[in-house]
Design a protein around this motif. Structure first.
Motif, PDB file in Angstrom:
ATOM      1  N   ASN A 187     -53.917  14.025  31.240  1.00 53.19           N
ATOM      2  CA  ASN A 187     -53.957  13.392  29.911  1.00 53.19           C
ATOM      3  C   ASN A 187     -54.874  14.266  29.034  1.00 53.19           C
ATOM      4  O   ASN A 187     -55.778  14.971  29.184  1.00 53.19           O
ATOM      5  N   GLY A 188     -55.088  13.839  27.566  1.00 54.30           N
ATOM      6  CA  GLY A 188     -55.747  14.455  26.662  1.00 54.30           C
ATOM      7  C   GLY A 188     -56.491  13.213  26.058  1.00 54.30           C
ATOM      8  O   GLY A 188     -56.990  12.406  26.724  1.00 54.30           O
ATOM      9  N   HIS A 189     -56.553  13.387  24.788  1.00 56.06           N
ATOM     10  CA  HIS A 189     -57.050  11.996  23.885  1.00 56.06           C
ATOM     11  C   HIS A 189     -58.720  11.759  23.862  1.00 56.06           C
ATOM     12  O   HIS A 189     -59.218  11.768  22.901  1.00 56.06           O
ATOM     13  N   ILE A 190     -59.176  12.216  25.023  1.00 59.39           N
ATOM     14  CA  ILE A 190     -60.774  11.794  24.946  1.00 59.39           C
ATOM     15  C   ILE A 190     -61.687  13.307  24.853  1.00 59.39           C
ATOM     16  O   ILE A 190     -62.822  13.276  24.842  1.00 59.39           O
ATOM     17  N   LYS A 204     -69.120   4.786  18.259  1.00 55.76           N
ATOM     18  CA  LYS A 204     -67.795   4.738  18.492  1.00 55.76           C
ATOM     19  C   LYS A 204     -66.952   6.220  18.662  1.00 55.76           C
ATOM     20  O   LYS A 204     -67.951   7.104  18.623  1.00 55.76           O
ATOM     21  N   ALA A 205     -65.919   6.147  19.152  1.00 61.36           N
ATOM     22  CA  ALA A 205     -65.103   7.664  19.543  1.00 61.36           C
ATOM     23  C   ALA A 205     -64.924   8.358  18.178  1.00 61.36           C
ATOM     24  O   ALA A 205     -64.854   7.386  17.120  1.00 61.36           O
ATOM     25  N   GLY A 206     -64.801   9.456  18.272  1.00 59.98           N
ATOM     26  CA  GLY A 206     -64.549  10.202  17.101  1.00 59.98           C
ATOM     27  C   GLY A 206     -65.179  11.546  17.143  1.00 59.98           C
ATOM     28  O   GLY A 206     -65.946  12.071  18.214  1.00 59.98           O
ATOM     29  N   PRO A 207     -64.859  12.423  16.167  1.00 57.72           N
ATOM     30  CA  PRO A 207     -65.339  13.899  16.067  1.00 57.72           C
ATOM     31  C   PRO A 207     -66.695  14.059  16.174  1.00 57.72           C
ATOM     32  O   PRO A 207     -67.451  13.257  15.511  1.00 57.72           O
ATOM     33  N   MET A 208     -67.065  14.718  17.079  1.00 60.51           N
ATOM     34  CA  MET A 208     -68.688  15.084  17.324  1.00 60.51           C
ATOM     35  C   MET A 208     -68.984  16.254  16.856  1.00 60.51           C
ATOM     36  O   MET A 208     -68.659  17.209  17.275  1.00 60.51           O
ATOM     37  N   ALA A 209     -69.914  16.365  15.770  1.00 60.91           N
ATOM     38  CA  ALA A 209     -70.493  17.604  15.228  1.00 60.91           C
ATOM     39  C   ALA A 209     -71.294  18.374  16.374  1.00 60.91           C
ATOM     40  O   ALA A 209     -72.410  17.463  16.782  1.00 60.91           O
ATOM     41  N   VAL A 210     -71.290  19.670  16.729  1.00 56.97           N
ATOM     42  CA  VAL A 210     -72.285  20.209  17.566  1.00 56.97           C
ATOM     43  C   VAL A 210     -72.553  21.592  16.739  1.00 56.97           C
ATOM     44  O   VAL A 210     -72.034  22.000  15.797  1.00 56.97           O
ATOM     45  N   TRP A 256     -63.474   1.741  23.706  1.00 57.39           N
ATOM     46  CA  TRP A 256     -62.825   2.772  22.846  1.00 57.39           C
ATOM     47  C   TRP A 256     -61.319   3.050  22.706  1.00 57.39           C
ATOM     48  O   TRP A 256     -60.714   3.830  22.078  1.00 57.39           O
ATOM     49  N   GLY A 257     -60.520   2.299  23.574  1.00 59.69           N
ATOM     50  CA  GLY A 257     -59.168   2.254  23.603  1.00 59.69           C
ATOM     51  C   GLY A 257     -58.834   3.606  24.673  1.00 59.69           C
ATOM     52  O   GLY A 257     -57.380   4.022  24.666  1.00 59.69           O
ATOM     53  N   TRP A 258     -59.540   3.885  25.635  1.00 61.76           N
ATOM     54  CA  TRP A 258     -59.529   5.013  26.417  1.00 61.76           C
ATOM     55  C   TRP A 258     -58.869   4.557  27.714  1.00 61.76           C
ATOM     56  O   TRP A 258     -59.510   4.617  28.746  1.00 61.76           O
ATOM     57  N   GLY A 259     -57.745   4.346  27.700  1.00 57.02           N
ATOM     58  CA  GLY A 259     -56.936   3.774  28.757  1.00 57.02           C
ATOM     59  C   GLY A 259     -55.632   3.361  28.326  1.00 57.02           C
ATOM     60  O   GLY A 259     -55.086   3.462  27.405  1.00 57.02           O
ATOM     61  N   THR A 260     -54.670   2.747  29.319  1.00 60.64           N
ATOM     62  CA  THR A 260     -53.183   2.564  28.877  1.00 60.64           C
ATOM     63  C   THR A 260     -53.032   1.028  29.528  1.00 60.64           C
ATOM     64  O   THR A 260     -53.097   0.846  30.853  1.00 60.64           O
TER      65      THR A 260
END
Length: 326
Positions: free
Chosen positions: A252-255, A286-292, A228-232
């Motif tokens: 960090n943020g992002h996740i 995939k990563a992205g906004p998660m509705a709860v 998911w691109g969660w790293g550098t």
């Protein structure tokens, strides 16, 4: 438990080479202190009173404190959170209500959703209500979408280097803001780049190895979930420069969720978003906004409070949710 994380079996203590998956999904925070790179932790209840008590217990006589906020995504208006402005204003109210006002705020990127002028305007207007006026920023990938970061740099990057990296000192602690989103592709790993790495080496060169260091950037500097691109991509080169220092904290943020890793003298910590949650790594296509459910949203959003005690060169960090402020 997914294989990207090593489960800790030592009650509430973190194995120094393992990972701790925080109770982000239940709205529970973790308070911990860092001394010489070894981290100890205990779970907190969700109340503001418990968070304040944890701060006093973990960091008596703190020399200074600051708050990390991240991923405000001003301008986002999808079902995961139709009103990110409201939750950002609640975040500001939560900071204003802290028992001791923080010395400053770190915002670790994705200030806006589409890097539009109105989104930046709205963010700055809401920040005027914050009693803590000094805010340090680094950009997220959403802040450089429309103009390669020109507007971000004009508003928040004056006096910085390159695409917005810089450093400053606060009462014996050296802070380094890095940019790893300038050339990132959608879903791809973050990149620091050679120019920034060369600058980092020069920035660290005059420092004593006993100097506590706090590094903050948007995308995590440790590989959480590369799918998911969660790293550098080139973070190993930066971390190699930081290894000789006795106490290094990387924020960090992002996740959009809290996770920690401790490796040697380096402690990594990711923050919740103030806007919307994302799924745990590997639990969605995939990563992205998660509705709860709407009534649970504020248990997924929050801030991180950090205090520094000079005598032990330690950082005490508390995660708290917006629900805790109710």
């Amino acid at each position: 438990m997914s294989d990207y994380i090593t489960e800790n079996t030592n009650e509430d203590r973190i194995d120094r080479r393992g990972y701790l998956k925080c109770m982000a999904w239940a709205g529970t925070g973790v308070v911990f202190g860092v001394t010489g790179g070894i981290l100890g932790s205990r779970m907190l209840g969700g109340s503001a009173h418990a968070a304040a008590a944890g701060t006093a217990e973990q960091a008596p006589g703190a020399l200074f404190s600051f708050v990390q906020i991240s991923d405000s995504h001003i301008g986002f208006h999808k079902p995961a959170n139709p009103d990110v402005g409201a939750t950002f204003r609640e975040t500001i109210a939560r900071i204003n209500a802290l028992p001791q006002a923080p010395d400053f705020i770190l915002h670790t990127g994705d200030l806006t959703q589409l890097s539009e002028t109105k989104e930046f305007d709205d963010l700055q207007q809401m920040l005027k209500d914050c009693k803590t006026k000094q805010v340090f920023f680094v950009p997220g990938e959403h802040d450089v979408l429309s103009d390669n970061g020109a507007q971000y740099l004009e508003r928040f990057g004056k006096g910085t280097h390159g695409t917005g990296w810089y450093s400053f000192d606060q009462k014996g602690v050296h802070f380094i803001g890095l940019v790893n989103v300038a050339t990132v592709k959608e879903g791809g790993l973050g990149v620091l780049g050679q120019e920034q790495l060369d600058w980092l080496q020069k920035d660290l060169a005059p420092l004593s190895k006993s100097t506590p260091i706090v590094v903050f950037a948007h995308i995590p500097l440790w590989t959480i979930y590369p799918q998911w691109g969660w790293g550098t991509d080139d973070s190993a080169r930066a971390l190699e420069m930081l290894k000789p220092f006795g106490s290094v904290t990387v924020l960090n943020g992002h996740i959009h969720q809290t996770m920690q890793k401790v490796e040697g003298n380096i402690t990594f910590h990711t923050a919740r978003s103030t806007a919307f949650p994302q799924p745990a790594p590997g639990t969605a296509p995939k990563a992205g906004p998660m509705a709860v459910p709407a009534e649970k949203l504020r248990s997924y959003l929050g801030i991180t409070s950090v205090s520094y005690t000079e005598t032990s060169h330690s950082l005490a960090i508390i995660d708290s949710t917006l629900a805790a402020a109710k």
